[in-house]
Structures are given as C-alpha cells and as structure tokens.
Write a protein that holds these residues in place. Structure first.
Motif, PDB file in Angstrom:
ATOM      1  N   ASP A   1       0.838  -1.205   0.000  1.00 51.41           N
ATOM      2  CA  ASP A   1       0.000   0.000   0.000  1.00 51.41           C
ATOM      3  C   ASP A   1       0.871   1.253   0.000  1.00 51.41           C
ATOM      4  OD1 ASP A   1      -2.378  -1.541   0.176  1.00 51.41           O
ATOM      5  OD2 ASP A   1      -2.063  -1.754   2.338  1.00 51.41           O
ATOM      6  N   ASP A   2       1.918   1.248   0.823  1.00 54.16           N
ATOM      7  CA  ASP A   2       2.826   2.405   0.847  1.00 54.16           C
ATOM      8  C   ASP A   2       3.495   2.600  -0.503  1.00 54.16           C
ATOM      9  OD1 ASP A   2       2.493   3.271   3.510  1.00 54.16           O
ATOM     10  OD2 ASP A   2       3.776   1.657   4.239  1.00 54.16           O
ATOM     11  N   GLU A   3       3.860   1.514  -1.154  1.00 54.81           N
ATOM     12  CA  GLU A   3       4.494   1.599  -2.475  1.00 54.81           C
ATOM     13  C   GLU A   3       3.527   2.209  -3.490  1.00 54.81           C
ATOM     14  OE1 GLU A   3       6.584  -1.350  -5.817  1.00 54.81           O
ATOM     15  OE2 GLU A   3       5.852  -2.166  -3.905  1.00 54.81           O
ATOM     16  N   PHE A   4       2.254   1.786  -3.429  1.00 58.09           N
ATOM     17  CA  PHE A   4       1.261   2.334  -4.360  1.00 58.09           C
ATOM     18  C   PHE A   4       1.046   3.820  -4.105  1.00 58.09           C
ATOM     19  CE2 PHE A   4      -3.199   3.429  -5.240  1.00 58.09           C
ATOM     20  CZ  PHE A   4      -3.235   3.174  -6.612  1.00 58.09           C
ATOM     21  N   ILE A   5       0.949   4.212  -2.823  1.00 58.83           N
ATOM     22  CA  ILE A   5       0.758   5.625  -2.487  1.00 58.83           C
ATOM     23  C   ILE A   5       1.923   6.462  -2.999  1.00 58.83           C
ATOM     24  CG2 ILE A   5       0.681   7.262  -0.553  1.00 58.83           C
ATOM     25  CD1 ILE A   5      -0.886   5.122   1.012  1.00 58.83           C
ATOM     26  N   ASN A   6       3.135   5.966  -2.847  1.00 56.76           N
ATOM     27  CA  ASN A   6       4.311   6.721  -3.308  1.00 56.76           C
ATOM     28  C   ASN A   6       4.303   6.891  -4.828  1.00 56.76           C
ATOM     29  OD1 ASN A   6       5.373   7.067  -0.722  1.00 56.76           O
ATOM     30  ND2 ASN A   6       6.500   5.127  -0.784  1.00 56.76           N
ATOM     31  N   LYS A   7       3.832   5.873  -5.528  1.00 55.80           N
ATOM     32  CA  LYS A   7       3.800   5.956  -6.989  1.00 55.80           C
ATOM     33  C   LYS A   7       2.790   6.999  -7.468  1.00 55.80           C
ATOM     34  CE  LYS A   7       5.431   1.327  -8.255  1.00 55.80           C
ATOM     35  NZ  LYS A   7       5.065   0.031  -8.900  1.00 55.80           N
ATOM     36  N   ILE A   8       1.577   6.936  -6.939  1.00 53.22           N
ATOM     37  CA  ILE A   8       0.568   7.884  -7.432  1.00 53.22           C
ATOM     38  C   ILE A   8       0.795   9.285  -6.876  1.00 53.22           C
ATOM     39  CG2 ILE A   8      -1.190   6.128  -7.847  1.00 53.22           C
ATOM     40  CD1 ILE A   8      -2.537   6.899  -5.282  1.00 53.22           C
ATOM     41  N   SER A   9       1.588   9.395  -5.788  1.00 51.36           N
ATOM     42  CA  SER A   9       1.908  10.716  -5.248  1.00 51.36           C
ATOM     43  C   SER A   9       2.741  11.533  -6.224  1.00 51.36           C
ATOM     44  CB  SER A   9       2.654  10.574  -3.912  1.00 51.36           C
ATOM     45  OG  SER A   9       1.843  10.009  -2.925  1.00 51.36           O
ATOM     46  N   GLU A  10       3.440  10.840  -7.119  1.00 49.67           N
ATOM     47  CA  GLU A  10       4.243  11.547  -8.117  1.00 49.67           C
ATOM     48  C   GLU A  10       3.378  12.313  -9.102  1.00 49.67           C
ATOM     49  OE1 GLU A  10       6.595   8.554  -9.941  1.00 49.67           O
ATOM     50  OE2 GLU A  10       7.688   8.007  -8.097  1.00 49.67           O
ATOM     51  N   LEU A  11       2.091  11.973  -9.167  1.00 42.93           N
ATOM     52  CA  LEU A  11       1.183  12.598 -10.134  1.00 42.93           C
ATOM     53  C   LEU A  11       0.410  13.773  -9.557  1.00 42.93           C
ATOM     54  CD1 LEU A  11      -0.304   9.300 -11.626  1.00 42.93           C
ATOM     55  CD2 LEU A  11       1.638  10.637 -12.488  1.00 42.93           C
ATOM     56  N   ILE A  12       0.536  14.004  -8.248  1.00 42.90           N
ATOM     57  CA  ILE A  12      -0.244  15.066  -7.627  1.00 42.90           C
ATOM     58  C   ILE A  12       0.671  15.990  -6.838  1.00 42.90           C
ATOM     59  CG2 ILE A  12      -2.316  13.618  -7.444  1.00 42.90           C
ATOM     60  CD1 ILE A  12      -1.664  13.161  -4.511  1.00 42.90           C
ATOM     61  N   ASP A  13       0.119  17.109  -6.413  1.00 43.98           N
ATOM     62  CA  ASP A  13       0.874  18.067  -5.617  1.00 43.98           C
ATOM     63  C   ASP A  13       1.237  17.445  -4.268  1.00 43.98           C
ATOM     64  OD1 ASP A  13       1.008  20.457  -3.568  1.00 43.98           O
ATOM     65  OD2 ASP A  13       1.289  21.339  -5.556  1.00 43.98           O
ATOM     66  N   ASP A  14       2.413  17.756  -3.763  1.00 44.70           N
ATOM     67  CA  ASP A  14       2.869  17.195  -2.489  1.00 44.70           C
ATOM     68  C   ASP A  14       1.903  17.501  -1.346  1.00 44.70           C
ATOM     69  OD1 ASP A  14       5.086  16.068  -3.620  1.00 44.70           O
ATOM     70  OD2 ASP A  14       6.460  17.663  -3.015  1.00 44.70           O
ATOM     71  N   SER A  15       1.230  18.647  -1.430  1.00 44.91           N
ATOM     72  CA  SER A  15       0.330  19.062  -0.356  1.00 44.91           C
ATOM     73  C   SER A  15      -0.920  18.182  -0.273  1.00 44.91           C
ATOM     74  CB  SER A  15      -0.089  20.522  -0.547  1.00 44.91           C
ATOM     75  OG  SER A  15      -0.835  20.678  -1.751  1.00 44.91           O
ATOM     76  N   LEU A  16      -1.157  17.343  -1.282  1.00 45.92           N
ATOM     77  CA  LEU A  16      -2.346  16.494  -1.301  1.00 45.92           C
ATOM     78  C   LEU A  16      -2.066  15.055  -0.892  1.00 45.92           C
ATOM     79  CD1 LEU A  16      -3.945  17.667  -4.681  1.00 45.92           C
ATOM     80  CD2 LEU A  16      -4.584  18.384  -2.377  1.00 45.92           C
ATOM     81  N   LYS A  17      -0.799  14.710  -0.746  1.00 48.00           N
ATOM     82  CA  LYS A  17      -0.442  13.308  -0.519  1.00 48.00           C
ATOM     83  C   LYS A  17      -1.127  12.718   0.712  1.00 48.00           C
ATOM     84  CE  LYS A  17       3.478  10.176   0.160  1.00 48.00           C
ATOM     85  NZ  LYS A  17       4.956  10.037   0.263  1.00 48.00           N
ATOM     86  N   TRP A  18      -1.228  13.496   1.780  1.00 48.91           N
ATOM     87  CA  TRP A  18      -1.824  12.972   3.016  1.00 48.91           C
ATOM     88  C   TRP A  18      -3.273  12.549   2.816  1.00 48.91           C
ATOM     89  CZ3 TRP A  18      -6.084  15.390   5.152  1.00 48.91           C
ATOM     90  CH2 TRP A  18      -6.377  16.675   4.672  1.00 48.91           C
ATOM     91  N   GLN A  19      -3.943  13.151   1.826  1.00 47.55           N
ATOM     92  CA  GLN A  19      -5.355  12.816   1.601  1.00 47.55           C
ATOM     93  C   GLN A  19      -5.537  11.412   1.013  1.00 47.55           C
ATOM     94  OE1 GLN A  19      -7.690  15.956  -0.281  1.00 47.55           O
ATOM     95  NE2 GLN A  19      -6.206  17.491   0.396  1.00 47.55           N
ATOM     96  N   LEU A  20      -4.470  10.863   0.472  1.00 46.41           N
ATOM     97  CA  LEU A  20      -4.557   9.495  -0.046  1.00 46.41           C
ATOM     98  C   LEU A  20      -4.651   8.469   1.085  1.00 46.41           C
ATOM     99  CD1 LEU A  20      -1.770   9.759  -2.767  1.00 46.41           C
ATOM    100  CD2 LEU A  20      -4.232   9.706  -3.184  1.00 46.41           C
ATOM    101  N   ASP A  21      -4.177   8.856   2.242  1.00 43.12           N
ATOM    102  CA  ASP A  21      -4.077   7.932   3.375  1.00 43.12           C
ATOM    103  C   ASP A  21      -5.270   8.037   4.333  1.00 43.12           C
ATOM    104  OD1 ASP A  21      -2.845   5.910   4.691  1.00 43.12           O
ATOM    105  OD2 ASP A  21      -1.341   7.152   5.690  1.00 43.12           O
ATOM    106  N   ALA A  22      -5.952   9.178   4.337  1.00 45.21           N
ATOM    107  CA  ALA A  22      -7.075   9.387   5.247  1.00 45.21           C
ATOM    108  C   ALA A  22      -8.279   8.563   4.792  1.00 45.21           C
ATOM    109  CB  ALA A  22      -7.438  10.860   5.306  1.00 45.21           C
ATOM    110  N   TYR A  23      -8.775   7.734   5.678  1.00 44.05           N
ATOM    111  CA  TYR A  23      -9.930   6.884   5.361  1.00 44.05           C
ATOM    112  C   TYR A  23     -11.236   7.629   5.592  1.00 44.05           C
ATOM    113  CZ  TYR A  23     -12.826   2.644   5.315  1.00 44.05           C
ATOM    114  OH  TYR A  23     -13.771   1.689   5.017  1.00 44.05           O
ATOM    115  N   GLN A  24     -11.234   8.483   6.599  1.00 43.29           N
ATOM    116  CA  GLN A  24     -12.448   9.204   6.976  1.00 43.29           C
ATOM    117  C   GLN A  24     -12.057  10.527   7.607  1.00 43.29           C
ATOM    118  OE1 GLN A  24     -14.704   7.736  10.438  1.00 43.29           O
ATOM    119  NE2 GLN A  24     -16.514   7.628   9.129  1.00 43.29           N
ATOM    120  N   TYR A  25     -12.923  11.528   7.437  1.00 41.11           N
ATOM    121  CA  TYR A  25     -12.716  12.831   8.075  1.00 41.11           C
ATOM    122  C   TYR A  25     -13.799  13.061   9.125  1.00 41.11           C
ATOM    123  CZ  TYR A  25      -9.762  13.699   3.982  1.00 41.11           C
ATOM    124  OH  TYR A  25      -8.802  13.609   3.001  1.00 41.11           O
ATOM    125  N   ILE A  26     -13.393  13.637  10.252  1.00 40.67           N
ATOM    126  CA  ILE A  26     -14.333  14.040  11.290  1.00 40.67           C
ATOM    127  C   ILE A  26     -14.270  15.561  11.362  1.00 40.67           C
ATOM    128  CG2 ILE A  26     -15.141  13.618  13.633  1.00 40.67           C
ATOM    129  CD1 ILE A  26     -14.715  11.045  12.069  1.00 40.67           C
TER     130      ILE A  26
END
Length: 455
Positions: free
Chosen positions: A423-448
C-alpha cells in the motif's frame, strides 16, 4: 438478598473448577445460590459436579445450547437476582457487591455487567497481570465501587450479566431461536431496554475471562453461528446490530462544552441512540434528540432520547430556532440525496455559536483510486463504497459544502486504517502525479469535521 448464579458447562472441567472456586472465595456465603446446568459433558465434569454439596445441578442428556440451558437454570432459581456467568470466568474480590450496588442504584436499572480482559463491545480493558495470582491483586485494587465509573449501555455481553428477577419475570426467558448460542444476550438486552429499563456497564468492577472456551474450540462453527444468528436478530428486531449500536467516539471527542453545562444535542441518523447515550453519560445535564430513518431503531432510541423525525430530507422538524449546541451527522451526509440542502435547512435550529459534527468517508483514499485504476468501482455492504452511499466526498469538497451552506470548519480529525508495504508503495507511486500538499489525503480513510455556524 440472594443472587442465583447460573453457569452452563460442557467439558472444560478445569475452567469450571476455577470459576466455582473463585465464587466460593470472593462471594459472601449466604448471598448466593449456585446452579450449574451441564450440557452432556463427556469429561469428568458431571462426576465432579455430583460431588459438590453446595450446587444445584441439572444434567442434560444432550447439548441443549446456551439459551435453553440458561432458561433451565432460571426456572429453578430462587434468588432476587439472576446472574448468568460463563464457566470460563474467574471472579474477584467485591465483584458481586459492586454489581448489586449498581443494579439497585435506581429503579430504572434492569441489568449490569463488569469489565474484563477479553470481551467485545468495548467491555475489555488493558491489564498488567501475567497469571491468576497477579490478576487477583490487580482486581482487589481495581474493584472500588464508584458510580462515576458506570456507563449506560445498549448492550452488555453475557459472560457475566446480573439482572433483577423482577425484570426477568416481566420480559420472560432467553429466546431459544438463537440456540445453540450467540446473539441471545444482545436480544435480551434489547428486550430489557424495550421494557423501559437501563443497562449499566460497571467500569468499577473487573473479573477475568478466558473467552469463547466452548464455542471458540470450533472456529468455523462459531463464525457460522455468528452469521446465521445475526440474520435471525435482524429479522426479529428490524435493524443490523453492528450498524445500529456503535458509539462514535471520534465525534464525541470534538465536543468541548463544560461537562456540567445543559447542552442540547441532535443526532441525525441516531440509529438506536448509542452515541447519544454516551453523550448523556459524559454531559449529565444534556438534552438529547434524534432523527432516525429506521423506525425499529428509532423505537429503541426513543427510550432514551426525544425523536424529532424519521426522514431528515422530507419530515418537518418541530423545534425552536437557535436551540442546538451540536448537530451530529455520524456517517450520514453521504447517504442523503441533497446534503447541502439539509445543512442549510438545519442551520436555523443551531445556536449562533453551535457546531455541526460530521464523520464523512474519503473517496480519495488510495484503496478507491487503486480500484479505479484497475477498472473497478465495486459497491460493498460497508466501507468507502457502501452500496447505500449516494454522495462521495474529498477533503476539499467537504470544505466547499460547509462554506457554501454557511459554516466554517474549525477542526478536522483524520481516521486511518492499517496498511502494508504494498500500500505504501502504491501511495508513493501515485503521489508523483499530484501536488505534495495532497499526498496525506490518499491515506485518510475518513474525516471528522467540526464546523461552526457563520452568523
């Protein structure tokens, strides 16, 4: 006052001995009677029971299952209270005294139960001991009667359940449709609630529990029973217990009013009211209200909260304006046809400094994106792609929704789930396609979200 302690046995003699010897050690002699129902044990259990002079015994010629066995014990009980106790428990100093104190603390209390080391339903606590001797020392220090450590619950697990005999007489015996066992205790708890009584979890009382000694021996059979009896429960009560009885502690953690303040709280989609009940435990002067689409769950919630409606998108809410300190949407907004309209319509009922508290799944989670990249958008019974979801949100879209409806987000808590190296490997790969400031949103499952009304 006498308590009838009812224990079922099916083999596992050593556990039964430990349980009964602990009762004899830590329970006042004349305060109880012991009733043991043996479900055709094939080890030395029957002979050992016959040798005991202080036990009433019933020996079944076949395994009647847990509900039937308990009912047999209840039918010959002479106590003022009925205590259903698993034979894989070890009781402790002050255990029964503490439970009885809570049981008779108010006429509205129908049943109580302790905490333990091994249990579901958030009835287990972390323990420091490594053996039974250390456990006894721990429990002696732990078991100090204190009403501040009592919690109102919808469900108490039946490993140790103390019930007023008057309540048993009123609601009847355990439902034997759940034989050989599982869900009969949940069913009984809802029958107690439906009859107008409360259930109290005594966090001031601890006993040891080995856990699933009989059923757990055959994991496949245990899992099958959980599924089939879960279906039976839903057929009987009209709601799914897993979906309708959870407490949203993440939502509650965002409430910061003074504990003694008389706050007004509305939960949209309150199900059976478990979260509202917990709020009332914490905020003793709170007034709790609910809206719930499932009429069967709403009936249970109405035992503890005032129900203002059933369908938030169609029902007219009869309530004064500027009334609520908090309006809660626990995994609800994604189920609505027009969540923005609901937020707008409810705004007038919120105090000018009031808050919306909402838990919302994140459709930008890496698991959803991975599915999309593999050509899949597969709905499931629960989770991010729950088949009942009508709307899907990212972090930015949630903020836009609140701002456009007259709220400002004051705080956002992220909920994460476990992931592995792939999962971490997949997140790192697709993070290359988006702004660095958005990477954390790939990991958040839910927002409160905690959003405040803008005046």
């Amino acid at each position: 006052m006498k308590t009838s302690i009812i224990i079922l046995t099916y083999n596992k003699l050593e556990h039964t001995k430990q349980c009964i010897e602990s009762i004899r050690e830590f329970t006042e002699k004349d305060s109880y009677e012991l009733i043991v129902v043996d479900n055709n044990s094939t080890d030395e259990t029957p002979q050992w029971l016959k040798d005991q002079k202080d036990i009433k015994t019933i020996f079944n010629e076949d395994n009647k299952g847990f509900p039937k066995g308990c009912n047999q014990g209840i039918e010959i009980a002479t106590g003022d209270n009925i205590l259903l106790l698993n034979n894989d428990t070890v009781v402790t100093k002050n255990w029964l005294e503490n439970l009885i104190t809570a049981l008779y603390s108010d006429e509205s209390v129908g049943a109580v139960g302790p905490v333990t080391n091994n249990c579901s339903n958030a009835q287990s606590i972390a323990v420091p001991y490594n053996n039974l001797e250390e456990m006894k020392v721990f429990a002696e220090e732990y078991n100090k009667s204190n009403s501040e450590n009592w919690e109102h619950r919808l469900i108490l697990i039946g490993f140790c359940l103390l019930i007023k005999k008057d309540v048993v007489d009123k609601i009847g015996l355990l439902d034997e449709r759940f034989s050989p066992g599982n869900y009969e205790d949940d069913d009984y708890c809802f029958r107690i609630t439906d009859a107008g009584y409360k259930l109290i979890l005594c966090k001031d009382t601890f006993i040891h529990h080995y856990g699933s000694v009989s059923f757990g021996a055959d994991l496949l059979a245990f899992n099958y029973l959980m599924v089939t009896n879960g279906i039976k429960f839903k057929d009987k009560w009209g709601f799914d217990i897993g979906y309708s009885c959870g407490v949203n502690n993440n939502i509650i953690s965002l409430m910061d009013s003074p504990k003694d303040k008389a706050i007004n709280v509305l939960e949209v989609g309150c199900a059976c009211g478990a979260t509202l009940i917990r709020i009332k435990d914490i905020y003793k002067n709170a007034n709790i209200y609910g809206i719930e689409y499932n009429l069967n769950a709403a009936k249970i919630a109405a035992k503890n909260a005032k129900i203002l409606g059933y369908n938030i998108e169609t029902d007219k809410i009869e309530c004064e304006e500027d009334f609520f300190d908090y309006i809660i949407f626990g995994d609800v907004l994604e189920h609505l046809y027009d969540p923005s309209k609901v937020l707008l319509d409810l705004k007038k009922f919120l105090k000018k400094d009031g808050y919306i508290l909402a838990s919302i799944p994140n459709v930008m989670h890496y698991s959803v994106i991975r599915g999309l990249l593999n050509g899949n958008w597969t709905y499931e019974d629960s989770g991010l792609l729950d088949r009942t979801h009508l709307r899907f949100f990212t972090y930015n879209e949630i903020r836009r929704m609140f701002i456009s409806t007259g709220y400002v987000d004051r705080y956002c808590l992220m909920v994460y789930i476990g992931k592995g190296p792939q999962d971490d490997e997949f997140i790192n790969k697709i993070s290359e396609l988006i702004d660095d400031s958005l990477k954390w949103q790939l990991d958040a499952y839910q927002y409160i979200f905690k959003a405040q009304r803008i005046n």
